[in-house]
Design an enzyme around this catalytic site. Structure first.
Site, PDB file in Angstrom:
ATOM      1  N   SER A   1       0.797  -1.218   0.000  1.00  0.00           N
ATOM      2  CA  SER A   1       0.000   0.000   0.000  1.00  0.00           C
ATOM      3  C   SER A   1       0.837   1.278   0.000  1.00  0.00           C
ATOM      4  O   SER A   1       0.401   2.296  -0.519  1.00  0.00           O
ATOM      5  CB  SER A   1      -0.951  -0.005   1.193  1.00  0.00           C
ATOM      6  OG  SER A   1      -0.251  -0.222   2.392  1.00  0.00           O
TER       7      SER A   1
ATOM      8  N   HIS B   1      -5.136  -3.261  -2.979  1.00  0.00           N
ATOM      9  CA  HIS B   1      -4.717  -2.303  -4.011  1.00  0.00           C
ATOM     10  C   HIS B   1      -4.533  -2.953  -5.383  1.00  0.00           C
ATOM     11  O   HIS B   1      -4.059  -2.308  -6.311  1.00  0.00           O
ATOM     12  CB  HIS B   1      -3.423  -1.596  -3.587  1.00  0.00           C
ATOM     13  CG  HIS B   1      -3.590  -0.777  -2.355  1.00  0.00           C
ATOM     14  ND1 HIS B   1      -4.114   0.492  -2.365  1.00  0.00           N
ATOM     15  CD2 HIS B   1      -3.343  -1.071  -1.057  1.00  0.00           C
ATOM     16  CE1 HIS B   1      -4.169   0.959  -1.129  1.00  0.00           C
ATOM     17  NE2 HIS B   1      -3.716   0.033  -0.316  1.00  0.00           N
TER      18      HIS B   1
ATOM     19  N   LYS C   1     -11.561   0.774  -2.434  1.00  0.00           N
ATOM     20  CA  LYS C   1     -10.474   1.396  -3.199  1.00  0.00           C
ATOM     21  C   LYS C   1     -10.865   1.421  -4.679  1.00  0.00           C
ATOM     22  O   LYS C   1     -11.733   2.197  -5.058  1.00  0.00           O
ATOM     23  CB  LYS C   1      -9.176   0.682  -2.872  1.00  0.00           C
ATOM     24  CG  LYS C   1      -8.764   1.101  -1.459  1.00  0.00           C
ATOM     25  CD  LYS C   1      -7.703   0.309  -0.801  1.00  0.00           C
ATOM     26  CE  LYS C   1      -7.471   0.904   0.588  1.00  0.00           C
ATOM     27  NZ  LYS C   1      -6.913  -0.067   1.529  1.00  0.00           N
TER      28      LYS C   1
HETATM   29  C1  LIG Z   1      -6.996  -0.299   2.939  1.00  0.00           C
HETATM   30  C2  LIG Z   1      -6.402  -1.621   3.232  1.00  0.00           C
HETATM   31  C3  LIG Z   1      -7.051  -2.534   4.071  1.00  0.00           C
HETATM   32  C4  LIG Z   1      -8.274  -2.168   4.846  1.00  0.00           C
HETATM   33  O1  LIG Z   1      -9.392  -2.088   4.039  1.00  0.00           O
HETATM   34  P1  LIG Z   1     -10.609  -1.154   4.518  1.00  0.00           P
HETATM   35  O2  LIG Z   1     -11.760  -1.653   3.734  1.00  0.00           O
HETATM   36  O3  LIG Z   1     -10.215   0.246   4.186  1.00  0.00           O
HETATM   37  O4  LIG Z   1     -10.784  -1.355   5.988  1.00  0.00           O
HETATM   38  C5  LIG Z   1      -6.505  -3.789   4.203  1.00  0.00           C
HETATM   39  N1  LIG Z   1      -5.358  -4.129   3.586  1.00  0.00           N
HETATM   40  C6  LIG Z   1      -4.698  -3.260   2.795  1.00  0.00           C
HETATM   41  C7  LIG Z   1      -3.434  -3.696   2.133  1.00  0.00           C
HETATM   42  C8  LIG Z   1      -5.192  -1.978   2.610  1.00  0.00           C
HETATM   43  O5  LIG Z   1      -4.516  -1.107   1.855  1.00  0.00           O
END
Ligand SMILES: *Cc1c(COP(=O)(O)O)cnc(C)c1O
Length: 397
Positions: free
Chosen positions: A187, A215, A247
């Site tokens: 991330s 991602h 995302k």
């Molecule tokens: C954003 C993210 C999460 C968490 O997801 P949310 O739905 O925002 O709680 C988990 N793992 C990674 C790698 C992330 O970037």
């Protein structure tokens, strides 16, 4: 001696963060129109900025098919989730989304969660116990680290993207069950995990490979199926994966997908699944529409890839040393926190919103600008960012 008061303690901690340039503030968005948003500035005045820090990689969050599905179902079924899934909160809209995601990824089963954070806690807590081991990349998302803590299992971390390190850690913990967990796309770095090597390691060590596609889903692989697909691996090599809906899919929530027996176990036993209210069905309907668009609209991935390439070529021309990444996450190392903050402030004055990421989100000495691109950006937006980055670099040297 009286007990230490929590108010005194947190005040002292805040002072320490301030001295280290690590104070965190929230910025308030007043309006969002694609990648343009009106934000309240440090001086209290609102101004329009180009967003280069969101994760709406495909530009789906404001698509009419997505917001319309949300409005329609909310109008008919209401705004809330009503109850947990195992009581009376499980709705046909949840079921339809789970089926769509399983079909998209070519896996037998899928389970919808309120967030990716909760889903990672659930997977590790429900599958692992105190006699087991979870082996993880050192740069994995915090939710995977916290999941191992909740599980009470041994947590062993290996150097970033180092499959041999993973093998060593698994060999060093031969007893109990083992889960090998990695982000697919990291991330804060934007690079892709060495999934083929990790799959071999997992198989050799009888460990279950779990990949967090937060991602990668929608962005990489055939029809946006993610980094597992891009690596040519199937559901046999990766029995369980996480797809987040907040995302590239532009909505909210997350889906754990894979082996039917593992998924059923989560639905029946995972504490972060059972003891929480179901995601509002209207949000599930929005994500169903988004997944269908992500599968179908190849042009979004193609446009995004072209923008990433344009940005990297421009950065090279301007002498901006980006980290190696082919994904929409394009970090620019800044060394120390003060420089990262100064760069971000300078970019904002030039109309570009870029996040300065500092420890503990990244390792000590790893402060950076985390630049993200979206299919909703135009080429001119990328060019404007490049000019602003070069000027800000020169101004903060
Ligand atoms: C954003 C993210 C999460 C968490 O997801 P949310 O739905 O925002 O709680 C988990 N793992 C990674 C790698 C992330 O970037």
């Amino acid at each position: 001696m009286p007990r230490e008061g929590l108010s005194d303690r947190v005040a002292a901690l805040r002072e320490r963060r301030a001295a280290a340039h690590r104070v965190r503030v929230r910025r308030t968005v007043l309006r969002r129109d694609g990648v343009r948003c009106e934000v309240i500035g440090e001086d209290g005045a609102p101004r329009w900025l180009l967003d280069f820090c969101g994760n709406d990689y495909l530009g789906l969050s404001q698509q009419f098919a997505v917001t319309g599905a949300l409005q329609d179902l909310a109008a008919r079924e209401g705004a809330g989730g009503i109850a947990s899934h195992l009581v009376c909160g499980h709705h046909a809209a949840h079921e339809a989304l789970e089926r769509e995601v399983a079909d998209w990824l070519g896996v037998p089963a899928a389970l919808l969660f309120g967030s990716g954070y909760a889903a990672n806690l659930a997977v590790l807590q429900a599958l692992l116990g105190k006699d087991d081991v979870c082996v993880q990349d050192r740069l994995n998302h915090a939710s995977l680290i916290d999941g191992a803590r909740l599980a009470g299992c041994a947590l062993r971390r290996y150097p970033h993207a180092n499959a041999e390190g993973a093998l060593r850690q698994l060999r060093a913990a031969p007893d109990g069950a083992a889960l090998l967990a990695t982000d697919g796309v990291f991330s804060m770095d934007g690079d892709v995990a060495p999934l083929r090597q990790l799959a071999l390691v997992a198989r050799a060590q009888c460990a279950t490979l779990y990949v967090d596609e937060a991602h990668a889903a929608g962005v990489l692989g055939e029809d946006g199926r993610g980094s597992i697909d891009e690596a040519g691996l199937d559901a046999g090599a990766v029995p369980l994966r996480l797809v987040t809906l907040g995302k590239a899919l532009g909505g909210y929530g997350a889906v754990v997908a894979g082996d039917a027996g593992l998924v059923r176990h989560l639905a029946e036993t995972a504490r972060p699944y059972i003891y929480t209210t179901a995601l509002p069905p209207a949000l599930a309907a929005a994500s169903l529409a988004a997944v269908r668009l992500a599968r179908r609209d190849h042009w979004r991935r193609e446009k995004l890839a072209a923008l990433v390439q344009r940005f990297r070529e421009g950065a090279q021309r301007h002498g901006l040393p980006l980290l190696p990444s082919d994904t929409p996450i394009q970090p620019l190392p800044c060394g120390d926190e003060a420089r990262a903050l100064a760069m971000a402030a300078s970019l904002e004055r030039k109309g570009c919103w870029v996040a300065a990421i500092r420890p503990p989100t990244v390792p000590e000495g790893g402060a950076r600008l985390r630049i993200t691109l979206s299919a909703a950006h135009a080429e001119a937006d990328v060019d404007r960012l490049l000019d602003a980055l070069a000027a800000s670099r020169d101004a903060t040297l």
